[in-house]
Write a protein that holds these residues in place. Structure first.
Motif: not given
Length: 291
Positions: A34-36, A105-106, A112-115, A260-263
């Protein structure tokens, strides 16, 4: 439980990937989705996507605008579109939520949600179990993988794009926000393929070159029969070693496959290549995973 962790980790070291089902809750997945949705609703179409071509020169400016937009996206939240979804004025030819291929990419730094997800205690605990001492987050992406385009992701190694000295310091966290199946384009891996180094690197092109990045070396031909599919339920996490060979096939289903992906990079004793497309900036040095 903590007792079963070591065998799982030896599995990760053996295969180069590890599937952790139900790592995130349904609620956490839905909060990201929902954030996206809100981010898309407020999206401005970037100027380079709405040029009306007339001359060769303007086309080059357009290409330059596109590459600058990508190269400077490391510390921003930016939109990358599928081909052919916008007309020359930048209007959508199809619903906009179906026209975006990824947002990067940040998100991990500015949303706030993804952080909160990226730095969640579960992720930090996993980092500690993996023995990471000074992990930093280098980038994040929300990937849509909509059925509209049926695009596949060619076999690759993440370290081709995110190069470190020594190798083996980059780790992907890939979170299924919807069930990922063979029909809608789940990831496929070659188990054990993370032990042979890399044969190809994507580097920043010298300034004045016609493209913003170029490839050095070549991707070997992989044997299709070596890949195994990793379907995973919503909320599952796949840990991806930076050198493991993986791909995804076409999404031939009626449903999307949001992820959702992060490195993360182990910063201790590691140097980040100055030739990587992605560079830390004064505004956003790579943040520590541990808070």
């Amino acid at each position: 439980s903590a007792g079963e962790q070591p065998p799982r980790l030896s599995q990760f070291h053996r295969d180069g990937f590890l599937v952790l089902e139900q790592f995130f809750s349904t609620e956490e997945c839905d909060s990201m989705r929902s954030q996206i949705q809100g981010i898309i609703e407020g999206m401005e179409v970037p100027p380079h996507c709405r040029t009306e071509f007339s001359t060769r020169e303007e086309e080059q400016l357009q290409a330059q605008g596109s590459s600058d937009y990508f190269l400077t996206s490391g510390d921003k939240i930016r939109f990358f579109f599928e081909k052919g979804v916008l007309d020359k004025k930048g209007n959508f030819l199809i619903p906009k939520e179906k026209s975006i291929s990824k947002i990067g990419h940040a998100l991990h730094a500015y949303d706030p949600v993804f952080k909160q997800i990226t730095h969640s205690s579960k992720v930090q605990e996993l980092g500690r179990k993996l023995g990471l001492e000074r992990p930093v987050v280098v980038q994040s992406m929300y990937i849509f993988k909509v059925q509209w385009f049926k695009l596949s992701l060619t076999p690759h190694q993440d370290a081709t794009f995110l190069h470190t000295e020594p190798l083996g310091r980059v780790l992907g966290f890939w979170i299924a926000l919807e069930d990922a199946t063979q029909e809608n384009g789940c990831l496929w891996f070659i188990p054990g393929s993370h032990t042979n180094g890399i044969t190809r690197r994507m580097v920043r092109a010298p300034s004045g070159a016609s493209t913003c990045v170029e490839f050095v070396g070549s991707e070997p031909a992989y044997d299709d029969s070596q890949f195994i599919p990793l379907p995973i339920k919503k909320g599952g996490l796949i840990l991806i070693h930076g050198e493991v060979v993986h791909k995804s096939e076409l999404n031939s289903s009626e449903s999307s496959r949001h992820a959702f992906t992060f490195h993360v990079m182990e910063a201790k004793g590691t140097s980040w290549s100055k030739e990587n497309w992605l560079q830390p900036t004064p505004e956003l040095p790579f943040p520590s995973l541990y808070t």
